[in-house]
Motif scaffolding. Structure first.
Motif, PDB file in Angstrom:
ATOM      1  N   GLU A 220       0.790  -1.067   0.158  1.00 55.84           N
ATOM      2  CA  GLU A 220      -0.069  -0.095   0.049  1.00 55.84           C
ATOM      3  C   GLU A 220       0.981   1.156   0.001  1.00 55.84           C
ATOM      4  O   GLU A 220       2.171   1.310   0.388  1.00 55.84           O
ATOM      5  N   ASP A 269      -0.432  -6.810   1.514  1.00 56.60           N
ATOM      6  CA  ASP A 269      -0.024  -6.781   0.051  1.00 56.60           C
ATOM      7  C   ASP A 269      -1.206  -6.919  -0.688  1.00 56.60           C
ATOM      8  O   ASP A 269      -2.454  -7.532  -0.437  1.00 56.60           O
ATOM      9  N   THR A 270      -1.092  -6.523  -1.948  1.00 58.91           N
ATOM     10  CA  THR A 270      -2.215  -6.721  -2.908  1.00 58.91           C
ATOM     11  C   THR A 270      -2.041  -7.871  -3.885  1.00 58.91           C
ATOM     12  O   THR A 270      -2.988  -7.764  -5.103  1.00 58.91           O
ATOM     13  N   LEU A 274      -5.986 -12.494  -2.331  1.00 63.63           N
ATOM     14  CA  LEU A 274      -5.834 -11.292  -1.100  1.00 63.63           C
ATOM     15  C   LEU A 274      -5.187 -11.868   0.152  1.00 63.63           C
ATOM     16  O   LEU A 274      -5.818 -12.881   0.398  1.00 63.63           O
ATOM     17  N   ASP A 347      -9.834  -1.378  -2.013  1.00 62.55           N
ATOM     18  CA  ASP A 347      -9.899  -2.836  -2.302  1.00 62.55           C
ATOM     19  C   ASP A 347      -8.345  -3.437  -2.788  1.00 62.55           C
ATOM     20  O   ASP A 347      -8.117  -2.958  -3.946  1.00 62.55           O
ATOM     21  N   PRO A 348      -7.758  -4.195  -2.188  1.00 66.89           N
ATOM     22  CA  PRO A 348      -6.348  -4.305  -2.804  1.00 66.89           C
ATOM     23  C   PRO A 348      -6.284  -5.038  -4.265  1.00 66.89           C
ATOM     24  O   PRO A 348      -5.484  -4.859  -5.042  1.00 66.89           O
ATOM     25  N   ASN A 351      -6.218  -2.463  -6.641  1.00 68.98           N
ATOM     26  CA  ASN A 351      -4.669  -1.780  -6.849  1.00 68.98           C
ATOM     27  C   ASN A 351      -3.970  -2.627  -7.681  1.00 68.98           C
ATOM     28  O   ASN A 351      -3.271  -2.433  -8.611  1.00 68.98           O
ATOM     29  N   ALA A 352      -4.233  -3.871  -7.444  1.00 64.13           N
ATOM     30  CA  ALA A 352      -3.456  -5.111  -8.205  1.00 64.13           C
ATOM     31  C   ALA A 352      -4.031  -5.008  -9.695  1.00 64.13           C
ATOM     32  O   ALA A 352      -2.971  -5.142 -10.415  1.00 64.13           O
TER      33      ALA A 352
END
Ligand code: MN
Ligand code: MN
Length: 368
Positions: A220, A269-270, A274, A347-348, A351-352
């Protein structure tokens, strides 16, 4: 640095500690003594594993789907037997077992529960690098009857004792029963643990950090900000150079921090799937946080004090940031500033997708 004078045996220390600590029950000392005996046994089993055909994997897997090592199972049974020996432990929870295990040998009056990672960093065994065992002792809210799952799902503030064994060049036991952190070294000639590292303290500031930097693109924003500033060195905003350390096994990382300072991160982490971090709350995060806080350091998820996290499940994972108080507080502040800046935690997965679609299939990391 002068060598540490050799102090009392673990037994003598615990007797004195029980006398001096209001509310610390004799049963807790007895549980720790039984665990210590098991740790000495695990140390011996780790040392001669290659000679006894005990390296490599077993046929079973743990609750997280990771294949058991033969030594994971051996350490698990050694610690379970140790918990059963004195009759003070009503039930155990282990990284290697799906649910809590009730101990048939428990006395009707057994008032304690123990959670443990029997062999932390077990993939280090093959390369002859330090591994450990880490445990957390809770007092039951009620007496008698079989302990329920809910009784294990208590915040870390309720621990009455936490500690770990380290199987390195020397075998050590490091513990806290709420009055500081104390390290004992196993004398292989006598089989006794003797106090060699009384009153361990984590210096408030540090120029050493430990983080798996190969995951940087999955972190993040606040963690990337902190890391970028660190590696900016003396020319960057921190105005000083940092050193990086990485062992990849929690117990060994915590031990380094307790003995020479530093900060350790395994952030959220993303990656997909998850993961709210990699480390487990109940038998890695909470005992590690208890020890680090008792030594004057701090432990956070980035957004919450680790010891105050209310567990929802036995094998729950959490992001972990622990060590030098000032550095942990800085990282927590970066999370707070990030969340307050209209960039709430996203929401990771989003991002991913947006930046770093992971292509390669993910294997399990070295850390367990
Ligand atoms: Mn582990
Ligand atoms: Mn393990």
């Amino acid at each position: 640095m002068s060598p540490n004078p050799v102090g009392p045996t673990l037994e003598a220390f615990l007797e004195e500690e029980t006398r001096r600590t209001p509310g610390l029950e004799r049963a807790v000392a007895a549980i720790v003594e039984d665990l210590a005996l098991a740790f000495a046994g695990v140390a011996a089993a780790v040392a001669d594993a290659a000679l006894r055909g005990r390296l490599g994997e077993a046929a079973t897997s743990n609750a997280s789907g990771e294949r058991h090592k033969k030594l994971d199972l051996l350490a698990n049974e050694a610690l379970a037997a140790a918990c059963e020996r004195g009759g003070h432990v009503a039930g155990i929870a282990s990284e290697e077992e799906e649910g809590p295990r009730l101990l048939a040998g428990a006395r009707a009056s057994a008032r304690h529960l123990v959670a443990f990672d029997p062999l932390d960093g077990s993939s280090n065994v093959e390369v002859n690098v330090t591994v450990g065992s880490i445990f957390s002792i809770l007092r039951r809210g009620r007496d008698g009857g079989a302990p329920t799952l809910d009784e294990f799902l208590r915040p870390g503030t309720e621990q009455v004792c936490a500690g770990y064994a380290l199987y390195g060049p020397a075998t050590m036991l490091v513990l806290s029963a709420g009055r500081g952190v104390h390290g004992f070294t196993l004398d292989p000639r006598t089989g006794e643990f003797r106090l060699t590292h009384p009153g361990l303290r984590v210096p408030e500031t540090t120029s050493e950090f430990a983080v798996n930097a190969s995951n940087a693109r999955f972190w993040e924003a606040p963690v990337r900000r902190w890391f970028g500033e660190c590696i900016g060195g003396s020319a960057g905003p921190r105005g000083g150079d940092f050193n990086m350390r990485w062992i990849g096994a929690l117990v060994a990382e915590v031990h380094r921090i307790l003995t020479r300072g530093g900060v350790f991160l395994y952030p959220r982490d993303t990656k997909r799937p998850l993961k709210a971090g990699r480390l487990r709350l109940l038998y890695e995060g909470t005992p590690a946080a208890f020890l680090v806080e008792q030594a004057g350091g701090a432990a956070s998820t980035g957004r919450e004090r680790v010891l105050e996290v209310a567990p929802a499940e036995l094998h729950q994972r959490i992001p972990l940031v622990l060590g030098a108080r000032a550095e942990v507080e800085r990282i927590v502040r970066y999370h707070r500033e990030h969340d307050a800046n209209g960039e709430p935690f996203r929401d990771p997965l989003f991002n991913a997708r947006s930046l770093y679609a992971p292509r390669a299939a993910r294997g399990l990391g070295a850390e367990d």
